[in-house]
Design an enzyme around this catalytic site. Sequence first.
Site, PDB file in Angstrom:
ATOM      1  N   ASP A 147      11.860 -16.911 -12.449  1.00 16.16           N
ATOM      2  CA  ASP A 147      12.000 -18.360 -12.397  1.00 16.16           C
ATOM      3  C   ASP A 147      12.520 -18.909 -13.723  1.00 16.16           C
ATOM      4  O   ASP A 147      12.340 -18.308 -14.781  1.00 16.16           O
ATOM      5  CB  ASP A 147      10.657 -19.028 -12.094  1.00 16.16           C
ATOM      6  CG  ASP A 147      10.102 -18.642 -10.741  1.00 16.16           C
ATOM      7  OD1 ASP A 147      10.911 -18.262  -9.875  1.00 16.16           O
ATOM      8  OD2 ASP A 147       8.882 -18.711 -10.560  1.00 16.16           O
ATOM      9  N   TYR A 148      13.088 -20.089 -13.660  1.00 18.13           N
ATOM     10  CA  TYR A 148      13.585 -20.803 -14.843  1.00 18.13           C
ATOM     11  C   TYR A 148      12.493 -20.928 -15.908  1.00 18.13           C
ATOM     12  O   TYR A 148      12.752 -20.754 -17.098  1.00 18.13           O
ATOM     13  CB  TYR A 148      14.064 -22.188 -14.408  1.00 18.13           C
ATOM     14  CG  TYR A 148      14.653 -23.045 -15.494  1.00 18.13           C
ATOM     15  CD1 TYR A 148      15.937 -22.810 -15.987  1.00 18.13           C
ATOM     16  CD2 TYR A 148      13.930 -24.118 -16.024  1.00 18.13           C
ATOM     17  CE1 TYR A 148      16.490 -23.610 -16.974  1.00 18.13           C
ATOM     18  CE2 TYR A 148      14.472 -24.930 -17.007  1.00 18.13           C
ATOM     19  CZ  TYR A 148      15.759 -24.670 -17.488  1.00 18.13           C
ATOM     20  OH  TYR A 148      16.298 -25.464 -18.467  1.00 18.13           O
TER      21      TYR A 148
END
Length: 253
Positions: free
Chosen positions: A105-106
């Site tokens: 994920d970011y």
Amino acid sequence: MIMERLQKILAGAGVASRRKCEELILKGKVEVNGETVTTLGTKADPAVDVITVEGKSIGAEKKLYIVFNKPKGVITSASDPQGRKIVTDYLKGVTERLYPVGRLDYDTEGLLLLTNDGDFAHLLTHPKHHVPKTYIAAVKGVPHGTELDKLKKGILLEDGITAPAEVEYQDIDPEGKHSTISITIHEGKNRQVRRMFEAIGHPVTKLKRIAFGELFLGNLKRGLYRHLTKEEIEGLYKQARIAGKQSKPEKRK
């Protein structure tokens, strides 16, 4: 002549994973000897046929296998239309086209594999292989043992029940405001670890992946990368194949 399926040739040349190569074929982005191919299963001989992807000829590339310590706030992608930082921005000196093996994920940091070996990426990310991935999660509050037991047994998310996870306390705030927990999962559902902790009422505030199979991040600094050793590559191949065999249902006698 050695004829092979086109998607296998593309994956072997480092274009992308085999699944992504199939998508490229179906979208009409692949040509063989000047003719667009859109049928999966089409065969070609890379030593004789001219194969292009979006107008670029493919060739035999040196296979690269890299472990990268992804910082928070970096996109796990080869490109981003919004112009945000992507993982390949950090691969200074690497001229080959590399693709992430799976995603982070970011807002998640830690161990990320990148390669131009499509077969390697496919093997490690295929659902049937269940290669374990270990994370360190900082969460709000302190989950009780009964709550962690739900994660250990498998918990129902909107896209199905998770496989049993391995969970251990790492650190507990004496005031009970937060805690740090190690969790090992055997799947790759979208934002899975975050959703698992949300499901038991303890949202994640920080998440870091520290291991992929038997490969550990170790002391690799944030934003830096290194090449895998031959032994590490062979170890990941072996683990994925063993996990794949173990996941096959037993035949009835």
